[in-house]
Scaffold this motif. Structure first.
Motif, mmCIF file in Angstrom:
data_model
loop_
_atom_site.group_PDB
_atom_site.id
_atom_site.type_symbol
_atom_site.label_atom_id
_atom_site.label_comp_id
_atom_site.label_asym_id
_atom_site.label_seq_id
_atom_site.Cartn_x
_atom_site.Cartn_y
_atom_site.Cartn_z
ATOM 1 N N HIS A 66 6.998 9.312 8.006
ATOM 2 C CA HIS A 66 5.731 8.893 8.841
ATOM 3 C C HIS A 66 4.589 9.859 8.124
ATOM 4 C CE1 HIS A 66 7.893 12.198 10.653
ATOM 5 N NE2 HIS A 66 6.498 12.723 10.934
ATOM 6 N N PRO A 67 3.363 9.356 8.405
ATOM 7 C CA PRO A 67 2.109 10.241 8.019
ATOM 8 C C PRO A 67 2.272 11.549 8.880
ATOM 9 C CG PRO A 67 1.603 8.066 8.504
ATOM 10 C CD PRO A 67 2.854 8.140 8.950
ATOM 11 N N GLN B 132 -0.402 14.691 9.357
ATOM 12 C CA GLN B 132 -1.846 15.090 8.988
ATOM 13 C C GLN B 132 -1.743 16.606 8.754
ATOM 14 O OE1 GLN B 132 -5.164 14.476 11.799
ATOM 15 N NE2 GLN B 132 -6.667 14.364 9.968
ATOM 16 N N SER C 207 -4.890 3.642 1.098
ATOM 17 C CA SER C 207 -3.664 3.677 1.829
ATOM 18 C C SER C 207 -2.981 2.477 1.522
ATOM 19 C CB SER C 207 -4.168 3.804 3.471
ATOM 20 O OG SER C 207 -4.779 4.924 3.686
ATOM 21 N N ASN D 177 0.962 2.510 0.186
ATOM 22 C CA ASN D 177 2.245 1.873 1.020
ATOM 23 C C ASN D 177 2.966 1.038 -0.046
ATOM 24 O OD1 ASN D 177 1.450 2.999 3.502
ATOM 25 N ND2 ASN D 177 0.360 1.327 4.207
ATOM 26 N N PHE E 236 1.401 4.322 5.644
ATOM 27 C CA PHE E 236 -0.010 4.875 5.892
ATOM 28 C C PHE E 236 -0.989 3.856 6.643
ATOM 29 C CE2 PHE E 236 1.084 7.731 2.300
ATOM 30 C CZ PHE E 236 1.101 8.947 2.761
ATOM 31 N N THR F 111 -8.621 6.615 7.581
ATOM 32 C CA THR F 111 -8.214 7.816 7.387
ATOM 33 C C THR F 111 -8.877 8.900 7.050
ATOM 34 O OG1 THR F 111 -6.304 6.884 5.899
ATOM 35 C CG2 THR F 111 -6.635 9.156 5.634
ATOM 36 N N TYR G 82 -3.605 13.631 4.522
ATOM 37 C CA TYR G 82 -2.155 13.404 5.184
ATOM 38 C C TYR G 82 -0.863 13.477 4.118
ATOM 39 C CZ TYR G 82 -3.944 11.405 9.196
ATOM 40 O OH TYR G 82 -4.635 11.183 10.630
ATOM 41 N N TRP H 96 3.296 12.419 3.578
ATOM 42 C CA TRP H 96 4.245 11.372 4.052
ATOM 43 C C TRP H 96 5.128 12.544 4.320
ATOM 44 C CZ3 TRP H 96 4.196 6.886 6.230
ATOM 45 C CH2 TRP H 96 5.505 6.373 6.390
ATOM 46 N N ASP I 158 -2.107 10.984 1.104
ATOM 47 C CA ASP I 158 -3.227 10.293 1.373
ATOM 48 C C ASP I 158 -4.657 10.964 1.790
ATOM 49 O OD1 ASP I 158 -4.566 7.879 1.540
ATOM 50 O OD2 ASP I 158 -3.849 7.192 3.716
#
Length: 325
Positions: free
Chosen positions: A6-7, A9, A59, A63, A87, A97, A101, A103, A123
């Motif tokens: 998951h992203p 931050q 983003s 992906n 994302f 965004t 970030y 992953w 990202d």
């Protein structure tokens, strides 16, 4: 069920604070959860990021990177009927965004030197957002350049002179954080100009081969002193510069505000070129480990190096503010 990632931050921008170091926050603990695990901390880290202007599909592109890295079938990975995920992305004019970030899931690989390593995906907030300050752009773009093995510079239709000026400006800002390092090495590693919606296939074909010819012409344009100096600085900044020319992703993918990532809505030509590009970047022995002064950065060092560069940027931004007062 295993965590599919998951992203996370890692850099936040507090837009309620207009000036000063408190505007920016680095989440060191979140980074340690990703990079200081037992199986990661002593392995080299390879980092891929996408940078560029806001609302131009960064983003969305990442992906596809995640889909390739997650797929067990590296021949037919792009044909999956599953929706694109990872994302956050969407159509429309509003940004999605903010900050930077990572992953949460890292992907095992072998580097171009044959070493066991992990790939990390980053990202970034798009540049030139009407809500962002120029110093925000400098920090985000500069950090992503410094901490990436491969930076994809996401552009539309062609490489414009402004694109090169922005790249040089953010690169020079990034060099300030790198200034104490060994000048024998370039501050940044691999740069890929990714030109989306390329319109002149009859002049330069889609893909890396056409991109190689195109970027060599762009970077050889020395019609005046300013342009000559701009282009001569590029090899001093990056170890390697390449270019890939991409067709349109299709009307549904690029225009629909609520496009959710259905592969059937994406133009087959775009999928074909992406299917050729990503293995050339991410396949076995294709990625380079992140290095600083020629030394590979391992998981346990990545967080400390990122934090040190972040503090250098904060110091520089505060210095510039003080000088302006």
């Amino acid at each position: 069920m295993a965590d599919d990632g998951h992203p996370v931050q890692i850099v936040r921008i507090n837009e309620q604070i207009e000036e000063g170091p408190d505007r920016y926050e680095l989440d060191v603990e979140a980074m340690r959860e990703i990079f200081d695990r037992d199986d990661v901390r002593d392995r080299p880290i390879c980092v891929l990021t996408v940078a560029g202007a806001m609302r131009q599909g960064k983003s969305f592109l990442l992906n596809f990177v995640l889909r390739y890295l997650k797929s067990a079938d590296k021949e037919n990975w792009i044909e999956s009927e599953e929706m694109l995920s990872g994302f956050e992305f969407r159509g429309g004019s509003a940004r999605e965004t903010t900050g930077i970030y990572m992953w949460s899931q890292l992907f095992p690989t072998k580097t171009d030197k044959g070493e066991k390593a992990y790939i990390a995906i980053m990202d970034t907030q798009g540049c030139f957002d009407h809500e962002a300050l120029m110093r925000d752009n400098s920090l985000i773009f500069g950090l992503s350049l410094l901490m990436s093995s491969v930076t994809i510079y996401n552009l539309f239709r062609q490489i414009k002179e402004d694109d090169l000026h922005h790249l040089a400006f953010f690169s020079e800002f990034g060099k300030l954080a790198y200034s104490g390092s060994n000048s024998h090495y370039t501050p940044f590693q691999k740069l890929l100009f990714l030109v989306r919606d390329w319109q002149w296939e009859d002049e330069y074909s889609y893909g890396l081969d056409g991109g190689k010819s195109y970027v060599s012409v762009v970077l050889d344009s020395k019609s005046n002193k300013e342009r000559k100096e701009l282009r001569e600085c590029m090899p001093t900044l990056f170890e390697e510069i390449s270019c890939c020319l991409m067709p349109e992703s299709g009307k549904k993918a690029s225009k629909m505000k609520h496009f959710q990532g259905t592969v059937a809505d994406i133009h087959p030509d775009f999928l074909r070129e992406l299917k050729a590009l990503l293995p050339s970047l991410l396949g076995p022995k294709k990625m380079s480990a992140k290095t600083i002064d020629g030394t590979r950065v391992r998981g346990k060092e990545f967080v400390d190096d990122f934090s040190a560069f972040f503090k250098s940027f904060e110091f520089q931004l505060q210095f510039e503010r003080d000088m302006a007062e």
